[in-house]
Scaffold this active site. Structure first.
Site, PDB file in Angstrom:
ATOM      1  N   HIS A  10      -7.235  -0.816   5.823  1.00 25.69           N
ATOM      2  CA  HIS A  10      -6.180   0.041   6.389  1.00 25.69           C
ATOM      3  C   HIS A  10      -6.021   1.264   5.501  1.00 25.69           C
ATOM      4  O   HIS A  10      -5.986   2.404   5.975  1.00 25.69           O
ATOM      5  CB  HIS A  10      -4.877  -0.738   6.498  1.00 25.69           C
ATOM      6  CG  HIS A  10      -3.698   0.112   6.856  1.00 25.69           C
ATOM      7  ND1 HIS A  10      -3.606   0.808   8.043  1.00 25.69           N
ATOM      8  CD2 HIS A  10      -2.551   0.393   6.174  1.00 25.69           C
ATOM      9  CE1 HIS A  10      -2.470   1.480   8.077  1.00 25.69           C
ATOM     10  NE2 HIS A  10      -1.816   1.238   6.948  1.00 25.69           N
TER      11      HIS A  10
ATOM     12  N   HIS B 109       0.856  -1.184   0.000  1.00 21.34           N
ATOM     13  CA  HIS B 109       0.000   0.000   0.000  1.00 21.34           C
ATOM     14  C   HIS B 109       0.893   1.234   0.000  1.00 21.34           C
ATOM     15  O   HIS B 109       2.118   1.124   0.091  1.00 21.34           O
ATOM     16  CB  HIS B 109      -0.944   0.022   1.215  1.00 21.34           C
ATOM     17  CG  HIS B 109      -0.253   0.089   2.545  1.00 21.34           C
ATOM     18  ND1 HIS B 109       0.497  -0.947   3.042  1.00 21.34           N
ATOM     19  CD2 HIS B 109      -0.182   1.073   3.472  1.00 21.34           C
ATOM     20  CE1 HIS B 109       0.974  -0.623   4.228  1.00 21.34           C
ATOM     21  NE2 HIS B 109       0.598   0.598   4.510  1.00 21.34           N
TER      22      HIS B 109
ATOM     23  N   ASP C  41      -0.132  -4.045   6.257  1.00 17.31           N
ATOM     24  CA  ASP C  41      -0.745  -3.512   7.475  1.00 17.31           C
ATOM     25  C   ASP C  41      -2.191  -3.973   7.637  1.00 17.31           C
ATOM     26  O   ASP C  41      -2.881  -3.522   8.547  1.00 17.31           O
ATOM     27  CB  ASP C  41      -0.717  -1.988   7.448  1.00 17.31           C
ATOM     28  CG  ASP C  41       0.678  -1.426   7.627  1.00 17.31           C
ATOM     29  OD1 ASP C  41       1.649  -2.186   7.421  1.00 17.31           O
ATOM     30  OD2 ASP C  41       0.807  -0.240   7.951  1.00 17.31           O
TER      31      ASP C  41
ATOM     32  N   HIS D 167       2.478   3.751   1.944  1.00 18.01           N
ATOM     33  CA  HIS D 167       2.803   3.770   3.365  1.00 18.01           C
ATOM     34  C   HIS D 167       2.778   5.183   3.940  1.00 18.01           C
ATOM     35  O   HIS D 167       3.073   6.160   3.245  1.00 18.01           O
ATOM     36  CB  HIS D 167       4.197   3.176   3.579  1.00 18.01           C
ATOM     37  CG  HIS D 167       4.368   1.827   2.973  1.00 18.01           C
ATOM     38  ND1 HIS D 167       3.920   0.673   3.575  1.00 18.01           N
ATOM     39  CD2 HIS D 167       4.920   1.440   1.789  1.00 18.01           C
ATOM     40  CE1 HIS D 167       4.202  -0.361   2.807  1.00 18.01           C
ATOM     41  NE2 HIS D 167       4.806   0.073   1.716  1.00 18.01           N
TER      42      HIS D 167
ATOM     43  N   ASP E  76       4.271   5.615   7.246  1.00 18.62           N
ATOM     44  CA  ASP E  76       5.224   5.653   8.348  1.00 18.62           C
ATOM     45  C   ASP E  76       6.679   5.539   7.902  1.00 18.62           C
ATOM     46  O   ASP E  76       7.592   5.615   8.726  1.00 18.62           O
ATOM     47  CB  ASP E  76       4.920   4.552   9.366  1.00 18.62           C
ATOM     48  CG  ASP E  76       4.744   3.197   8.711  1.00 18.62           C
ATOM     49  OD1 ASP E  76       5.171   3.035   7.548  1.00 18.62           O
ATOM     50  OD2 ASP E  76       4.178   2.305   9.345  1.00 18.62           O
ATOM     51  N   HIS E  77       6.909   5.320   6.622  1.00 20.52           N
ATOM     52  CA  HIS E  77       8.272   5.296   6.090  1.00 20.52           C
ATOM     53  C   HIS E  77       8.210   5.599   4.601  1.00 20.52           C
ATOM     54  O   HIS E  77       7.152   5.488   3.978  1.00 20.52           O
ATOM     55  CB  HIS E  77       8.940   3.942   6.320  1.00 20.52           C
ATOM     56  CG  HIS E  77       8.363   2.817   5.508  1.00 20.52           C
ATOM     57  ND1 HIS E  77       7.304   2.055   5.933  1.00 20.52           N
ATOM     58  CD2 HIS E  77       8.683   2.346   4.272  1.00 20.52           C
ATOM     59  CE1 HIS E  77       7.006   1.157   5.008  1.00 20.52           C
ATOM     60  NE2 HIS E  77       7.831   1.317   3.986  1.00 20.52           N
TER      61      HIS E  77
ATOM     62  N   HIS F 147       4.577  -5.003   9.745  1.00 13.44           N
ATOM     63  CA  HIS F 147       5.184  -4.353  10.900  1.00 13.44           C
ATOM     64  C   HIS F 147       5.152  -5.295  12.091  1.00 13.44           C
ATOM     65  O   HIS F 147       4.325  -6.213  12.164  1.00 13.44           O
ATOM     66  CB  HIS F 147       4.425  -3.075  11.291  1.00 13.44           C
ATOM     67  CG  HIS F 147       4.492  -1.994  10.269  1.00 13.44           C
ATOM     68  ND1 HIS F 147       5.588  -1.183  10.091  1.00 13.44           N
ATOM     69  CD2 HIS F 147       3.570  -1.575   9.362  1.00 13.44           C
ATOM     70  CE1 HIS F 147       5.354  -0.317   9.134  1.00 13.44           C
ATOM     71  NE2 HIS F 147       4.131  -0.536   8.666  1.00 13.44           N
TER      72      HIS F 147
END
Length: 236
Positions: free
Chosen positions: A112, A57, A129, A59, A61-62, A170
């Site tokens: 998500h 997907h 996720d 992302h 967070d990074h 994660h």
């Protein structure tokens, strides 16, 4: 099949390397920009040619290493037809990618984010996720939907054979792998919950936003690097 589970401690992200032993062709799932040198070195050490970079997907967070890996190796970037416009292959539910004896089946699992995918390879599923070990991805940004996530988990992932190994995107609690059966019994967010209960839980998590949200999403819509626009190809 050659398999490696790699970890980025800053974002708690797992990157997965899969390769066919005969053709020496490889793919990476969810590579992290800060870990690109590690990943390129590992490919060289194992004598592998990177053919695909798969994104579960866009992302938050990074920043992905997909675009940089494409520049450096010639690999093709593959992700959801609903996600980043920079990809080479736009994937839909039921599409397959093959490298020798390695066959990747695409599962659309929105919730998500609206563009979330999972990838089944033999007796393993890489869940991004969507489904975490004993947890599930949050649904409060990027067109997330708790109701859609409930369907993706219960109707798509939980319908897989129980012994299928679950490799999530994660880990925050020291888990490297689970199984579908384990998650059906013990997942704290999804196991045994009704749709109404699940939606209420997910809509009331009150989590802080990811630290890199403002940076990561725009960057990942460009595959992590500034490149000329390209027209992605849908899978046949």
């Amino acid at each position: 099949m050659i398999f490696r589970q790699l970890f980025d401690s800053e974002s708690s992200t797992y990157t997965y390397l899969l390769a066919d032993e005969q053709t020496r062709e490889a793919l990476l799932i969810d590579p992290v920009l800060e870990q690109v040198e590690r990943d390129v070195k590992l490919l060289a050490e194992l004598g592998l040619t990177l053919r695909y970079v798969l994104e579960t997907h866009v992302h938050a967070d990074h920043v992905t290493a997909a675009g940089l890996l494409r520049q450096r190796t010639g690999a093709r970037v593959a992700a959801s037809r609903l996600g980043a416009p920079c990809v080479d292959l736009r994937l839909s539910h039921g599409d397959t990618l093959e490298m020798g004896e390695v066959r990747v089946e695409v599962l659309e699992t929105p919730g998500h984010t609206d563009d979330s995918l999972c990838f089944r390879v033999g007796d393993s599923v890489f869940t991004g996720d969507t489904l975490l070990v004993r947890s599930a991805g949050r649904t409060d940004f990027q067109n997330g939907s708790a109701s859609a996530l409930y369907d993706s988990i219960t109707r798509v992932l939980f319908s897989l054979p129980g012994g299928i190994r679950v490799y999530a995107g994660h880990d925050y609690k020291g888990h490297g792998v689970s199984t579908i059966d384990e998650e059906k019994r013990h997942n704290a967010r999804a196991a045994g919950r009704s749709r109404e209960d699940f939606v209420h839980l997910m809509n009331n998590l009150n989590l802080p936003p990811p630290k890199k949200l403002a940076q990561a999403v725009p960057a990942n819509l460009a595959c992590g690097v500034a490149e000329p626009a390209r027209a992605p190809a849908a899978m046949a």
